[in-house]
Design an enzyme around this catalytic site. Sequence first.
Site, PDB file in Angstrom:
ATOM      1  N   GLY A 327       0.779  -1.113   0.063  1.00  0.00           N
ATOM      2  CA  GLY A 327       0.122  -0.039   0.187  1.00  0.00           C
ATOM      3  C   GLY A 327       0.968   1.329  -0.034  1.00  0.00           C
ATOM      4  O   GLY A 327       2.034   1.370  -0.551  1.00  0.00           O
ATOM      5  N   SER A 328       0.327   2.210   0.376  1.00  0.00           N
ATOM      6  CA  SER A 328       0.947   3.535   0.668  1.00  0.00           C
ATOM      7  C   SER A 328       2.176   3.785   1.482  1.00  0.00           C
ATOM      8  O   SER A 328       2.831   4.652   1.519  1.00  0.00           O
ATOM      9  CB  SER A 328       0.226   4.939   0.739  1.00  0.00           C
TER      10      SER A 328
END
Length: 640
Positions: A327-328
């Site tokens: 993810g981020s």
Amino acid sequence: MRKHRDTLKNPQHELRVFRRRALLALIVVILLCGLLGGRLFYLQVVQHEVFSTRSEKNRVRVEPLPPTRGLIYDRNGQLLAENRPTYNLTLVRERVDDLDATLSRLVEILELPDAEVEAFRERSRQRQRPFQPALLMSDLTEEQIARLAVNRHRLAGVEVEAQLLRYYPDAELMSHALGYVGRINSEELERLDSGNYAGTHFIGKTGVERFYEAQLHGKAGLRKVETNARGRALRQLDHTDPEPGKDLTLTLDKPLQQHAVELLDGRRGAIVAIAPQTGEILAMSSVPGFDSNQFVTGIDVASYRDLQQDLDLPLFNRASRGSYPAGSTIKPFIAMAGLREGVITPRETIYDPGYYQLPNDDRRYRNWLRWGHGRVDMGRALEVSNNTYFYSLAHDLGIDRIQDNLARFGFGQRTAHDVHGQGKALLPSREWKRERFGEPWYPGETLSVGIGQGYLQITPLQLATATAVLANRGDWVKPRLAQSIGGEAVPVDLPETPEDIEVSREGWWGEVFSGMEDVLSGNEGTARRSGTDLEYRMAGKSGTAQVFSLGQNEKYNADELEERLRDHALFMAFAPVEDPRIAVSVIVENAGGGSSHAAGLARSMTDFWLLERNAGKPREAEEAEEGEGASAPTGQGAQR
């Protein structure tokens, strides 16, 4: 008449026959005596040593003395693995006349359930050295010991032995980090030093117990005892003490580990905390856990089946083996790659209309905010977790430079020193895809990697390690679980530590840190709710990892999805920024957004370590430093 008389009796002939027979008998007697003498000579002279040794063995028996296994402590001296006295049932096959009958008698006496009978018999058949006892059962109850004592006269070769048995006071809390010991199986028996493991029935199976097996086990001793005709020991003739295993002090902090488990509150997930400057793993929790004490004495079939079939996978170590999309949380590392490769500068901006398009491609790679963030630079892109900026950066970098830079932070590798069974997860490359699928790498796949999706997979341990390297401004300190072995400190500079990450401008680290601080304290920070009233400077990054891919025009709706298909929540952080004492990675499976479901857990971990646990230092030590003027300011107001 005379002729007939001479035919009937011939004394001379009879004498010759008698002499021949007597001579033949004498030769036979001489040959037999020679053969007997030769045999006696062979037995008494040639084979003297062999039979002397056999005779001695009938009277003197050499018995192995297993060493006491080393204890395991946490960094504060709290006992995590100890040895408790117990009684075990053993059997020496060479002293059993009818093995099957004896085993059947034992099954009847102990009233074993049918599910355990086959395992019981299998242990008796496990190959051992001659006259070495095979372990049939451990941790006998008082009732079982009494029954065996009453029937002792019917159980030749069967003994009840007093031994020390491994016990874990905090079994479920430390199950994945510590691992457990279990009975030595036939495969392990073949590769082990039979002399050093003589009399030992248990060996480290997983975790720290397995990695440090050689140090924890020690060295076996022996004793010579005189026995009677039935093999019972009469007196001890000689004795060599065993060398006990070395005690092991871990870097784990039990209160911090307990706090991590309480934060997860039964939800599937993992939390890893590392001290960046020393590489000490402060906490490594995986939830759910399991009772590792069950495996020491041999878990019953029904209980093991329940653990295996549990959908929450309690036996699986999520912290070191679980592979998840980053993810981020990958964005700070992508930003550093862009700076190192000269692709971006901290103040350079792009315009975000809410999506990104590759040249000559109609597909739109969307930002999480549909209408976009407008003009963004690197710092704001980190603060608001702007996808469009990192799509553009990933495209400009290309997968080759992304792969090289992420590998420098330890992604796609087993970087921890002594975490047994740690996974590599997956750091994709052109070569990997060609070997795996026989296909070329596509530009759109590079964009997915740039925001932590696609083929990229990480473990919570890798994310915490990379965060620690980032906090150290590129200086590598290899993570480890052992603080000291037998009182001897484990060095910080461990073999095969990756090379430090060099950058052209030292200030670039601070630029990335500033954007990560704004994640928690900025006006638009994705985790600003978790950064309220911080008493120290904290840098972090949230992440929301998709479990499955959405179509071009599909919209994610958690309420319409099965719980196990919802997004994973991730967060990585370190603090204090100016003097990092803790780096944390958090993943909560299928919880949703990382800023709302994981950031608070990371904040609680840093609060607990820095404020309540005082970064592992006693309060009096801190006061002494302050008295010498050596302490550094930790309040946020003093730094900003």
